[in-house]
Design a protein around this motif. Structure first.
Motif, PDB file in Angstrom:
ATOM      1  N   THR A   1       0.830  -1.208   0.000  1.00 39.69           N
ATOM      2  CA  THR A   1       0.000   0.000   0.000  1.00 39.69           C
ATOM      3  C   THR A   1       0.863   1.256   0.000  1.00 39.69           C
ATOM      4  O   THR A   1       0.590   2.210  -0.737  1.00 39.69           O
ATOM      5  CB  THR A   1      -0.932   0.005   1.221  1.00 39.69           C
ATOM      6  N   VAL A   2       1.896   1.258   0.802  1.00 39.92           N
ATOM      7  CA  VAL A   2       2.796   2.417   0.843  1.00 39.92           C
ATOM      8  C   VAL A   2       3.474   2.624  -0.506  1.00 39.92           C
ATOM      9  O   VAL A   2       3.611   3.762  -0.980  1.00 39.92           O
ATOM     10  CB  VAL A   2       3.849   2.259   1.954  1.00 39.92           C
TER      11      VAL A   2
ATOM     12  N   ILE B   1      -6.866   3.368  -2.720  1.00 34.18           N
ATOM     13  CA  ILE B   1      -5.601   2.645  -2.550  1.00 34.18           C
ATOM     14  C   ILE B   1      -5.556   1.978  -1.180  1.00 34.18           C
ATOM     15  O   ILE B   1      -5.091   0.841  -1.043  1.00 34.18           O
ATOM     16  CB  ILE B   1      -4.415   3.605  -2.745  1.00 34.18           C
ATOM     17  N   MET B   2      -6.061   2.651  -0.171  1.00 36.29           N
ATOM     18  CA  MET B   2      -6.057   2.102   1.190  1.00 36.29           C
ATOM     19  C   MET B   2      -6.913   0.836   1.312  1.00 36.29           C
ATOM     20  O   MET B   2      -6.580  -0.078   2.067  1.00 36.29           O
ATOM     21  CB  MET B   2      -6.567   3.148   2.177  1.00 36.29           C
ATOM     22  N   ILE B   3      -8.027   0.777   0.579  1.00 41.81           N
ATOM     23  CA  ILE B   3      -8.964  -0.348   0.739  1.00 41.81           C
ATOM     24  C   ILE B   3      -8.821  -1.398  -0.351  1.00 41.81           C
ATOM     25  O   ILE B   3      -9.608  -2.347  -0.408  1.00 41.81           O
ATOM     26  CB  ILE B   3     -10.419   0.154   0.782  1.00 41.81           C
ATOM     27  N   ALA B   4      -7.811  -1.279  -1.187  1.00 37.74           N
ATOM     28  CA  ALA B   4      -7.670  -2.170  -2.344  1.00 37.74           C
ATOM     29  C   ALA B   4      -7.561  -3.636  -1.962  1.00 37.74           C
ATOM     30  O   ALA B   4      -7.992  -4.513  -2.710  1.00 37.74           O
ATOM     31  CB  ALA B   4      -6.454  -1.749  -3.168  1.00 37.74           C
ATOM     32  N   ASN B   5      -6.986  -3.920  -0.810  1.00 33.97           N
ATOM     33  CA  ASN B   5      -6.745  -5.315  -0.425  1.00 33.97           C
ATOM     34  C   ASN B   5      -7.737  -5.866   0.593  1.00 33.97           C
ATOM     35  O   ASN B   5      -7.515  -6.936   1.138  1.00 33.97           O
ATOM     36  CB  ASN B   5      -5.324  -5.456   0.119  1.00 33.97           C
TER      37      ASN B   5
ATOM     38  N   THR C   1      -1.769   2.086 -10.150  1.00 32.59           N
ATOM     39  CA  THR C   1      -1.756   1.511  -8.803  1.00 32.59           C
ATOM     40  C   THR C   1      -2.717   0.340  -8.646  1.00 32.59           C
ATOM     41  O   THR C   1      -2.669  -0.372  -7.640  1.00 32.59           O
ATOM     42  CB  THR C   1      -2.122   2.570  -7.747  1.00 32.59           C
ATOM     43  N   GLY C   2      -3.602   0.154  -9.625  1.00 32.18           N
ATOM     44  CA  GLY C   2      -4.601  -0.899  -9.511  1.00 32.18           C
ATOM     45  C   GLY C   2      -5.671  -0.590  -8.478  1.00 32.18           C
ATOM     46  O   GLY C   2      -6.335  -1.492  -7.972  1.00 32.18           O
TER      47      GLY C   2
END
Length: 220
Positions: free
Chosen positions: A22-23, A88-92, A119-120
């Motif tokens: 994420t970073v 980006i924070m919640i992507a995973n 970044t996907g």
């Protein structure tokens, strides 16, 4: 958790306890923003030296206030804060999620699309005015509606209302005049409100809004 001194990617990772992946995606976002900023005014230039606190941490703090949200709608996304940073924070997360970014400026939308692609991030960019997005049904009812530096709370509720369902929540980043904005909005609107201290700005507030309804006799 305090984001008052998040001045680097490493400090961001420690504060929000996010993965190295994420970073890395946020670092790519930072790099692309620096490149595009030369041609497109994405954020106030004076805030760039504090990008991890003023923009990334400011956005990321909203995630903890809506842990189960899957459909986010970010109004007036601009350079992507808070919406794209949230994506980006919640992507995973285990449950599939999507952040809908509504922005009328075509060049900013091109930037948002490029960052999302690189970044996907689970984000969809809608290049249109907020009112048109509502009128055309282009954006779904949200679990969470977000906005930063877009309009006064009174005007913001009018823009956001079409994206609210019975269980929707608004998370709006506000400054030192938040209480004044609440009082002013209550002249036309009935709504539930919780005011949270901002973790990234000592004078900032996060307004958590539920069940907004135009009062009888109010003009929309």
């Amino acid at each position: 958790m305090s984001a008052s001194n998040v001045n680097s990617a490493a400090e961001f990772a420690r504060t929000f306890r996010v993965s190295h992946e994420t970073v890395e995606k946020l670092e790519l976002y930072e790099k692309l923003l620096m490149q595009w900023q030369k041609a497109v005014n994405l954020v106030a230039p004076k805030t760039i030296p504090q990008i991890w606190q003023r923009h990334f941490a400011d956005s990321a703090q909203l995630v903890a206030l809506a842990p189960g949200a899957r459909t986010w709608v970010d109004l007036g996304s601009g350079g992507g804060f808070p919406g794209l940073a949230i994506a980006i924070m919640i992507a995973n997360q285990k449950e599939c999620a999507c952040v809908h970014l509504v922005e009328s400026n075509a060049r900013k939308c091109a930037f948002l699309s490029e960052v999302a692609r690189r970044t996907g991030a689970p984000a969809r960019v809608h290049n249109m005015r907020i009112a048109d997005a509502a009128a055309l049904g282009a954006v779904p009812v949200a679990d969470v509606v977000t906005a930063r530096a877009l309009a006064s709370l009174d005007a913001l509720l009018e823009l956001a209302l079409p994206f609210f369902g019975n269980a929707s929540t608004g998370l709006f980043l506000k400054g030192r005049e938040a209480e004044v904005e609440i009082a002013d909005a209550q002249k036309r609107w009935a709504f539930e409100v919780k005011s949270h201290a901002s973790l990234s700005d000592s004078e900032g507030r996060i307004l958590e809004i539920g069940k907004p309804m135009l009062r009888q006799g109010g003009e929309q």
